[in-house]
Design an enzyme around this catalytic site. Structure first.
Site, PDB file in Angstrom:
ATOM      1  N   ASP A 118       4.388   3.296  -3.682  1.00  0.00           N
ATOM      2  CA  ASP A 118       3.004   3.125  -3.225  1.00  0.00           C
ATOM      3  C   ASP A 118       2.345   4.489  -3.315  1.00  0.00           C
ATOM      4  O   ASP A 118       3.027   5.492  -3.576  1.00  0.00           O
ATOM      5  CB  ASP A 118       2.961   2.566  -1.799  1.00  0.00           C
ATOM      6  CG  ASP A 118       1.686   1.756  -1.540  1.00  0.00           C
ATOM      7  OD1 ASP A 118       0.587   2.295  -1.740  1.00  0.00           O
ATOM      8  OD2 ASP A 118       1.808   0.585  -1.146  1.00  0.00           O
ATOM      9  N   HIS A 161      -2.529   1.117  -5.993  1.00  0.00           N
ATOM     10  CA  HIS A 161      -1.585   1.787  -5.075  1.00  0.00           C
ATOM     11  C   HIS A 161      -0.625   2.687  -5.856  1.00  0.00           C
ATOM     12  O   HIS A 161       0.573   2.729  -5.550  1.00  0.00           O
ATOM     13  CB  HIS A 161      -0.782   0.752  -4.277  1.00  0.00           C
ATOM     14  CG  HIS A 161      -1.575   0.100  -3.171  1.00  0.00           C
ATOM     15  ND1 HIS A 161      -1.756   0.700  -1.945  1.00  0.00           N
ATOM     16  CD2 HIS A 161      -2.233  -1.080  -3.112  1.00  0.00           C
ATOM     17  CE1 HIS A 161      -2.490  -0.102  -1.177  1.00  0.00           C
ATOM     18  NE2 HIS A 161      -2.806  -1.187  -1.858  1.00  0.00           N
ATOM     19  N   GLU A 200      -4.943  -5.163  -4.154  1.00  0.00           N
ATOM     20  CA  GLU A 200      -5.960  -4.174  -3.790  1.00  0.00           C
ATOM     21  C   GLU A 200      -6.260  -3.144  -4.882  1.00  0.00           C
ATOM     22  O   GLU A 200      -6.488  -1.976  -4.584  1.00  0.00           O
ATOM     23  CB  GLU A 200      -5.544  -3.435  -2.494  1.00  0.00           C
ATOM     24  CG  GLU A 200      -5.408  -4.368  -1.321  1.00  0.00           C
ATOM     25  CD  GLU A 200      -5.052  -3.654  -0.022  1.00  0.00           C
ATOM     26  OE1 GLU A 200      -5.744  -3.896   0.968  1.00  0.00           O
ATOM     27  OE2 GLU A 200      -4.072  -2.882  -0.003  1.00  0.00           O
TER      28      GLU A 200
HETATM   29  C1  ACM Z   1      -0.997  -5.826   1.278  1.00  0.00           C
HETATM   30  O1  ACM Z   1      -0.927  -5.882   2.517  1.00  0.00           O
HETATM   31  N1  ACM Z   1      -1.827  -4.989   0.694  1.00  0.00           N
HETATM   32  C2  ACM Z   1      -0.198  -6.683   0.435  1.00  0.00           C
END
Ligand code: ACM
Ligand code: ZN
Length: 749
Positions: A191, A268, A324
């Site tokens: 991440d 991410h 996201e």
């Molecule tokens: C997430 O909580 N962004 C999968």
């Protein structure tokens, strides 16, 4: 007549047997997850040095199963004589496709028999024995159990990017997971806050992108968000070597846990792009969290990484993230826009989908299946992908309707980074409120699905994101006891879930967890009050409960402190207009808590009409136009259905029905900076007799800083002597687009 006589006799015998067995019954009721079918017998298996006889079990499984049995009976040894006294017979039956984790267990005074069609089933039989042994004061209660899980996928996710945790710690959690019959460990290895898995071909992922010159995530996030060289004196972080990964995967396998790695893409990915900036749209480090999808080098990187990952993890599933991703850089990138044109894609959603489909094709050449967060549906879902629904259940529902498998991990029920008790007294968390009871209340299969679609909901998972979770002790604190509830969601059929049975069991398992060295959150021994507002009868029914067990709740309504002589609470209390109720918890005739005071109030505006000059937001509607005068206070969670959200100014008019004397107006707002919920900048309250001419009776400016930590509640109200029919309540100025104000009630006294 004879029949009736026999029946009575049978009943008497059964009752007698039952009372003999009630000790065993109480133990079996404490099993978590509760087995599908149990028949309680009398007596206990009390052999401390049992022998183990294997039938049809492979040598490698034998070794593993014997080790697990030794976890319960340290001096157990293998025998070749199935008739020895104190024998545990472990038998593997021919494999069957629809019994991959089920088992049968029969405990008698002289022997224990275990049968299953897979090593997984045998492992779970042993875990059940281990629990029975823990839960009973002496020996293993005699019982016949026939057990199988509801869902094939019962998972826990752990984010090791925001903070890094040791191999030993992961193994400790795997032990506990298996004890509760959880079978998937979703390992969030990469991440933006750090890359955590050694990839031989890309060493900078772990000599650089795994290290930060900060003490913790908060300093990183609210600082400059830099990474640093592993050799930097300030470097904090870490990564798992490929040898570590193999060790964890093998360890998990012995506990029937599949480790599913997650390699995040295309968003991410700030840490990847700091180490390999040529993969970002701008080609420079620290310019984006999203990989450039228009650059072939990105595919080369991802497939190289995934090749090593697929070698390390036997899991059929590989998780590729997909959540996201910001489209901003793709919109401005010539390469990304070129790919959109060249492939005839409509927009950036389809651009992301194009990447995911290419990755899915690649994974299938490795014999793997792709899982992604529910964003992977947007822009067209890859044909064989499995969806992990996190933004509510909608993604899972849509996936199931399209014939894809889905795993439910909705934020409102299964995000274990939320508070599990009063935010004022808990360690700082990211926000939200998810007590044990709410986890337990979750039903993973939506009613709206057809029978065929329901079969695509293959399981549940709790997610633990670790922004605010710096230590291993804190990870455990957030996981447990909520994992106990999760275990029953995954294992028990919907109608076998029973909070009244589960809660005492969870209380008991907290002792077991402590014994296992787990730093679990302790169930609070404070009293939880619930009000039911009866508008018809103009009264409030007040009920109390306490999740800590066993305890008595005693109360007074005359303002005095509760004592052992005070009324024992056992049924809801009716309140006509207002009351002062003091309660405390007693255990063994002693008060063990501070006195709590509740002041239920049937206020003057309950049931009165509210009109909105500016609408409330469309997401947090609570009970719509009834919300602000329904008599219900909001709790610690803004999503609890009592708080109403406003993403513009608040401007509402309350009609009291007739001119009414007003002494006080109380309007509570919530502030929680994490999810962008803020107090108003200022409030104005107006009154009117006719709804046309208004007078301003109060102006209040906010004096609480926007960046105050934690969850706050503050009354922006009025006190004085007034009379009016209409009250116009206005609250102004959120600091930015996307922010909210939340109000639960306009109380008029
Ligand atoms: C997430 O909580 N962004 C999968
Ligand atoms: Zn690009």
């Amino acid at each position: 007549m004879k029949y009736i006589k026999n029946f009575v006799l049978l009943f008497a015998v059964a009752t007698l047997l039952l009372s003999c067995n009630s000790g065993n019954e109480r133990v079996v009721e404490l099993l978590i997850p509760q087995p599908a079918k149990t028949i309680i017998k009398s007596g206990r298996f009390t052999h401390d040095t049992p022998v183990v006889y294997f039938s049809n079990v492979s040598d490698s499984d034998k070794e593993n199963l014997l080790e697990l049995i030794k976890g319960v009976f340290p001096s157990a040894t293998e025998t070749l004589d199935s008739t020895e006294s104190g024998v545990i017979r472990v038998k593997q039956l021919p494999y069957s496709n629809n019994a991959t984790e089920s088992y049968d267990l029969c405990v008698s005074r002289s022997s224990i028999d275990i049968e299953a069609r897979t090593p997984a089933g045998l492992i779970y039989a042993i875990q059940t024995i281990a629990q029975l042994n823990y839960l009973s004061t002496r020996g293993v209660p005699c019982v016949i159990i026939s057990d199988a899980p509801r869902f094939a996928y019962r998972g826990i996710h752990l984010d090791v990017s925001r903070h890094f945790y040791s191999v030993e710690f992961i193994k400790k959690q795997l032990d506990v997971m298996s004890f509760y019959k959880m079978n998937r460990f979703h390992w969030h290895l990469t991440d933006g806050a750090g890359w955590r898995i050694e990839i031989k071909k890309y060493p900078r992922l772990t000599t650089f992108a795994a290290w930060r010159p900060y003490n913790n995530w908060k300093e990183f996030w609210f600082g400059e968000r830099l990474y640093c060289e592993q050799t930097d004196a300030k470097a904090k972080g870490g990564y798992y070597t490929q040898e570590d990964v193999k060790e964890i995967v093998a360890y998990a396998q012995k506990l029937n846990i599949t480790v599913i790695p997650e390699i995040e893409m295309p968003g991410h990915s700030d840490e990847v792009l700091a180490a390999y900036p040529e993969l970002s749209c701008k080609g420079k480090p620290y310019t984006s969290g999203e990989m450039c999808i228009g650059n072939e080098a990105t595919y080369k990187f991802l497939t190289d990484v995934l090749s090593e990952v697929c070698e390390l993890f036997p899991s059929e599933y590989i998780h590729i993230g997909g959540d996201e991703a910001d489209h901003k850089n793709w919109k401005e990138c010539a390469k990304c826009q070129g790919t959109i044109r060249a492939k005839g894609l409509k927009n950036e959603h389809e651009l992301q989908s194009y990447l995911i489909q290419r990755i899915e094709n690649f994974l299938s050449t490795k014999g793997k299946k792709l899982i992604g967060w529910d964003e992977i549906i947007e822009g067209g879902l890859s044909p064989y992908a499995t969806v992990m629904a996190w933004r509510g259940e909608a993604g899972g529902i849509k996936a199931a309707q399209m014939g894809h498998d889905a795993i439910m991990t909705p934020g409102n029920w299964l995000y274990f980074d939320a508070y599990q008790d009063n935010p004022a007294t808990e360690p700082e968390a990211i926000g939200g409120y998810l007590p044990l009871s709410r986890v337990y209340s979750y039903e993973p299969v939506p009613d709206s699905l057809s029978l065929e679609e329901k079969s695509h909901i293959i399981g549940v998972q709790a997610n633990l994101w670790t922004e605010y979770i710096q230590t291993e002790e804190h990870v455990e604190y957030m996981l447990y006891p909520r994992v106990l509830a999760l275990a029953e969601l995954g294992w028990c059929m919907a109608d076998a879930k029973d909070w009244e049975r589960f809660l005492p069991a969870a209380n008991r398992h907290l002792e077991i967890l402590k014994d296992k060295g787990i730093n679990a959150h302790q169930i609070s021994n404070s009293v939880i009050a619930e009000e039911v507002v009866d508008v018809e009868k103009q009264k409030i029914e007040l009920s109390f409960r306490c999740d800590k067990m066993p305890v008595d709740i005693r109360y007074t309504n005359d303002g005095s402190e509760p004592t052992i002589e005070s009324e024992l609470y056992n049924a809801p209390i009716s309140i006509k207009d207002s009351a002062i109720i003091k309660v405390a918890i007693f255990q063994n005739d002693e008060r063990i808590t501070e006195v709590q005071t509740f002041t239920p109030l049937y206020h003057k505006a309950i049931g009165k009409k509210v009109s909105y000059n500016i609408p409330h937001c469309s997401h947090y509607v609570a009970k719509g136009e009834a919300t602000l005068t329904d008599g219900y206070n909001g709790g610690a969670s803004y999503g609890d259905g009592s708080w109403q959200g406003f993403n513009k100014d608040v401007d509402v008019v309350l009609d009291m029905g007739e001119v009414t004397p007003i002494r006080e107006i109380e309007v509570n707002f919530m502030q929680q900076a994490g999810p962008w919920i803020w107090f108003p900048e200022y409030v104005d309250i107006y009154m009117s007799e006719d709804g046309e001419t208004w007078r301003n009776v109060k102006h209040i400016s906010n004096d609480v800083p926007r960046d105050t930590e934690g969850m706050l509640i503050k009354n922006f109200g009025f006190a004085g002597e007034e009379r009016c029919r209409y009250i116009r309540y206005t609250a102004h100025q959120l600091p930015k687009e996307g922010a909210y104000m939340f109000i639960d009630e306009i109380k008029v006294k």
